[in-house]
Design a protein around this motif. Structure first.
Motif, PDB file in Angstrom:
ATOM      1  N   MET A 156     -62.515  44.034  36.730  1.00  0.00           N
ATOM      2  CA  MET A 156     -61.821  43.464  37.880  1.00  0.00           C
ATOM      3  C   MET A 156     -62.788  43.130  39.006  1.00  0.00           C
ATOM      4  O   MET A 156     -62.621  42.121  39.702  1.00  0.00           O
ATOM      5  CB  MET A 156     -60.741  44.432  38.371  1.00  0.00           C
ATOM      6  N   HIS A 157     -63.818  43.947  39.181  1.00  0.00           N
ATOM      7  CA  HIS A 157     -64.824  43.651  40.202  1.00  0.00           C
ATOM      8  C   HIS A 157     -65.475  42.297  39.923  1.00  0.00           C
ATOM      9  O   HIS A 157     -65.628  41.462  40.831  1.00  0.00           O
ATOM     10  CB  HIS A 157     -65.883  44.751  40.217  1.00  0.00           C
ATOM     11  N   ARG A 158     -65.832  42.052  38.676  1.00  0.00           N
ATOM     12  CA  ARG A 158     -66.468  40.791  38.326  1.00  0.00           C
ATOM     13  C   ARG A 158     -65.489  39.629  38.396  1.00  0.00           C
ATOM     14  O   ARG A 158     -65.861  38.495  38.731  1.00  0.00           O
ATOM     15  CB  ARG A 158     -67.097  40.905  36.933  1.00  0.00           C
ATOM     16  N   PHE A 206     -55.143  27.808  29.998  1.00  0.00           N
ATOM     17  CA  PHE A 206     -54.737  27.994  31.387  1.00  0.00           C
ATOM     18  C   PHE A 206     -53.225  28.250  31.488  1.00  0.00           C
ATOM     19  O   PHE A 206     -52.776  29.191  32.148  1.00  0.00           O
ATOM     20  CB  PHE A 206     -55.111  26.750  32.200  1.00  0.00           C
ATOM     21  N   ASN A 207     -52.433  27.418  30.815  1.00  0.00           N
ATOM     22  CA  ASN A 207     -50.972  27.554  30.895  1.00  0.00           C
ATOM     23  C   ASN A 207     -50.487  28.877  30.310  1.00  0.00           C
ATOM     24  O   ASN A 207     -49.530  29.478  30.808  1.00  0.00           O
ATOM     25  CB  ASN A 207     -50.300  26.386  30.180  1.00  0.00           C
ATOM     26  N   ALA A 208     -51.137  29.335  29.238  1.00  0.00           N
ATOM     27  CA  ALA A 208     -50.754  30.618  28.644  1.00  0.00           C
ATOM     28  C   ALA A 208     -51.029  31.765  29.608  1.00  0.00           C
ATOM     29  O   ALA A 208     -50.321  32.775  29.612  1.00  0.00           O
ATOM     30  CB  ALA A 208     -51.495  30.833  27.328  1.00  0.00           C
ATOM     31  N   SER A 209     -52.054  31.613  30.439  1.00  0.00           N
ATOM     32  CA  SER A 209     -52.404  32.652  31.412  1.00  0.00           C
ATOM     33  C   SER A 209     -51.507  32.626  32.631  1.00  0.00           C
ATOM     34  O   SER A 209     -51.381  33.635  33.338  1.00  0.00           O
ATOM     35  CB  SER A 209     -53.869  32.479  31.856  1.00  0.00           C
ATOM     36  N   ASP A 210     -50.901  31.485  32.894  1.00  0.00           N
ATOM     37  CA  ASP A 210     -50.071  31.279  34.085  1.00  0.00           C
ATOM     38  C   ASP A 210     -48.676  31.858  33.845  1.00  0.00           C
ATOM     39  O   ASP A 210     -47.735  31.152  33.492  1.00  0.00           O
ATOM     40  CB  ASP A 210     -49.998  29.786  34.383  1.00  0.00           C
ATOM     41  N   ASN A 223     -57.680  37.073  35.844  1.00  0.00           N
ATOM     42  CA  ASN A 223     -58.332  38.115  35.041  1.00  0.00           C
ATOM     43  C   ASN A 223     -57.908  38.001  33.576  1.00  0.00           C
ATOM     44  O   ASN A 223     -58.735  38.138  32.663  1.00  0.00           O
ATOM     45  CB  ASN A 223     -57.979  39.498  35.592  1.00  0.00           C
ATOM     46  N   ASP A 224     -56.628  37.748  33.346  1.00  0.00           N
ATOM     47  CA  ASP A 224     -56.152  37.528  31.974  1.00  0.00           C
ATOM     48  C   ASP A 224     -56.808  36.298  31.355  1.00  0.00           C
ATOM     49  O   ASP A 224     -57.153  36.281  30.169  1.00  0.00           O
ATOM     50  CB  ASP A 224     -54.636  37.349  31.968  1.00  0.00           C
ATOM     51  N   PRO A 234     -47.703  38.313  26.637  1.00  0.00           N
ATOM     52  CA  PRO A 234     -47.449  37.911  25.243  1.00  0.00           C
ATOM     53  C   PRO A 234     -47.789  36.445  24.973  1.00  0.00           C
ATOM     54  O   PRO A 234     -48.187  36.096  23.860  1.00  0.00           O
ATOM     55  CB  PRO A 234     -45.950  38.187  25.057  1.00  0.00           C
ATOM     56  N   LYS A 235     -47.634  35.582  25.988  1.00  0.00           N
ATOM     57  CA  LYS A 235     -47.986  34.174  25.793  1.00  0.00           C
ATOM     58  C   LYS A 235     -49.475  34.025  25.506  1.00  0.00           C
ATOM     59  O   LYS A 235     -49.883  33.200  24.687  1.00  0.00           O
ATOM     60  CB  LYS A 235     -47.631  33.346  27.036  1.00  0.00           C
ATOM     61  N   LEU A 236     -50.272  34.821  26.186  1.00  0.00           N
ATOM     62  CA  LEU A 236     -51.717  34.721  26.012  1.00  0.00           C
ATOM     63  C   LEU A 236     -52.150  35.314  24.676  1.00  0.00           C
ATOM     64  O   LEU A 236     -53.064  34.799  24.028  1.00  0.00           O
ATOM     65  CB  LEU A 236     -52.413  35.437  27.169  1.00  0.00           C
ATOM     66  N   ILE A 237     -51.500  36.389  24.245  1.00  0.00           N
ATOM     67  CA  ILE A 237     -51.811  36.963  22.928  1.00  0.00           C
ATOM     68  C   ILE A 237     -51.463  35.968  21.830  1.00  0.00           C
ATOM     69  O   ILE A 237     -52.234  35.774  20.874  1.00  0.00           O
ATOM     70  CB  ILE A 237     -51.048  38.290  22.719  1.00  0.00           C
ATOM     71  N   TYR A 238     -50.319  35.299  21.979  1.00  0.00           N
ATOM     72  CA  TYR A 238     -49.931  34.294  20.981  1.00  0.00           C
ATOM     73  C   TYR A 238     -50.914  33.129  20.994  1.00  0.00           C
ATOM     74  O   TYR A 238     -51.271  32.585  19.933  1.00  0.00           O
ATOM     75  CB  TYR A 238     -48.513  33.790  21.248  1.00  0.00           C
ATOM     76  N   TRP A 239     -51.369  32.746  22.204  1.00  0.00           N
ATOM     77  CA  TRP A 239     -52.359  31.678  22.297  1.00  0.00           C
ATOM     78  C   TRP A 239     -53.646  32.059  21.556  1.00  0.00           C
ATOM     79  O   TRP A 239     -54.240  31.222  20.871  1.00  0.00           O
ATOM     80  CB  TRP A 239     -52.667  31.370  23.761  1.00  0.00           C
ATOM     81  N   LEU A 240     -54.071  33.322  21.684  1.00  0.00           N
ATOM     82  CA  LEU A 240     -55.248  33.780  20.952  1.00  0.00           C
ATOM     83  C   LEU A 240     -55.059  33.590  19.445  1.00  0.00           C
ATOM     84  O   LEU A 240     -55.975  33.153  18.742  1.00  0.00           O
ATOM     85  CB  LEU A 240     -55.507  35.257  21.246  1.00  0.00           C
TER      86      LEU A 240
END
Length: 367
Positions: A156-158, A206-210, A223-224, A234-240
């Protein structure tokens, strides 16, 4: 008996602390022990790197001691400010400070027993790790949880530092147009799609993270975006999962057949560094069959979800891996947990920095 445990443990900690202090205060009577020099990590990058995958061979270590982490991050911040904002004044808290507190000579600080003593640090940190339950022993779960908190704080710092770089209008959000893709991710064409054949850092990512769909990434979403394998979105995991299918789908039919899975993914799922051997085909077929929930002979993006964290390890996995290593090295009585005495006898195991003994040269405990 249960009511007496906290008092007993407190007395135990105090007794050991007194003994250690007495030993430290009488250097003439202490037996000679080769001095180990700690070195701070210096392998971080100022720009995002390609996403880590299992079996990539990339070293990943988490600072056990918050002091070491703070020194490393402060040193990174100084270099980062110089690289990206050479004309700006030092950020608050980064101004000139006396001696080690400036972290310019942190190497001397962590190698000077007057400033930093690993035995004293173990005495201080042990009760902070031994919390679930507080019983005088540190379990793999307790140590992994401690490591995870340290890792999340570092990440999170980075992320906050990167957000300052990409948030051009300083509104506390990052839009897709504001984000500057790393050079390895390829260019964006007029249709906002990556021309390098992969989707990292493109509009889908980007959209999956939003999460809230407002077209902007707040700090948590950003950060996600930077660390999708650590996200609970879950959207971002599915995107992966979709990204793995897209990258490994040689015949472009939108799914993976067995040969594509075996040649492209099986070694990553198994955390192997080399391509799979023919002898591994049988276990690969079994895993493929287990993942193929609809039994159509192909793997969809959704069917990859059970193994996606094997392909893209999370900080939780790294924290557990490091905890298991530490315990394997210091658990002399092989009871699967660490006592305070075991940690005091092996303090350098808990410092994920390179260190050396006078007669043996440099080596790294985790690589």
């Amino acid at each position: 008996m249960a009511m007496a445990k906290p008092s007993f443990l407190l007395l135990l900690y105090l007794t050991i602390a007194v003994v250690v202090v007495l030993l430290l205060s009488a250097p003439a009577t202490r037996p000679y022990r080769s001095h180990r020099r700690l070195k701070l990590r210096s392998s971080f990058s100022f720009s995002p790197s390609p996403p880590a995958t299992a079996g990539s061979g990339a070293a990943h270590t988490i600072p056990f001691d918050p002091i070491i982490s703070e020194i490393e991050l402060r040193r990174e911040d100084r270099e980062w400010e110089r690289a990206h904002y050479p004309e700006e004044k030092p950020a608050p808290g980064m101004e000139s400070a006396p001696e080690w507190k400036e972290f310019g000579n942190a190497e001397d600080y962590i190698n000077d027993e007057d400033h930093f003593n690993v035995t004293s640090r173990i005495l201080l940190l042990f009760p902070k790790v031994d919390v679930a339950p507080t019983d005088g022993f540190i379990t793999p779960e307790e140590l992994a949880a401690w490591n995870l908190v340290q890792a999340q704080n570092d990440v999170m710092h980075r992320t906050k530092r990167d957000m300052k770089l990409h948030d051009k209008n300083r509104d506390g959000f990052v839009s897709f147009d504001e984000y500057e893709r790393p050079s390895w991710a390829g260019r964006i064409d007029d249709n906002d799609s990556a021309n390098d054949g992969v989707g990292w850092w493109n509009k889908d990512h980007f959209n999956a993270s939003d999460i809230d769909g407002d077209g902007l990434l707040n700090l948590t979403e950003f950060n996600d975006f930077l660390h999708p394998s650590d996200s609970a979105n879950p959207k971002l995991i599915y995107w992966l999962c979709e990204e793995e299918v897209r990258a490994r789908d040689k015949d472009n039919d939108g799914k993976l057949n067995f040969q594509e899975f075996f040649n492209e993914l099986f070694n990553l799922v198994q955390n192997h560094h080399e391509a799979p051997h023919e002898s591994e085909e049988a276990p690969a077929k079994k895993l493929f069959s287990d993942l193929d929930q609809d039994k159509d002979g192909f793997l969809s993006a959704a069917e990859l979800k059970p193994v996606i964290m094997n392909i893209h390890p999370s900080e939780h996995q790294y924290a557990k891996q490091q905890a298991d290593y530490m315990i394997s090295q210091a658990d002399h009585d092989k009871d699967g947990r660490l006592s305070l005495s075991e940690m005091l006898e092996n303090p350098y195991i808990f410092y994920n920095a390179i260190f050396s003994e006078d007669d043996y040269g440099f080596h790294d405990e985790f690589r």
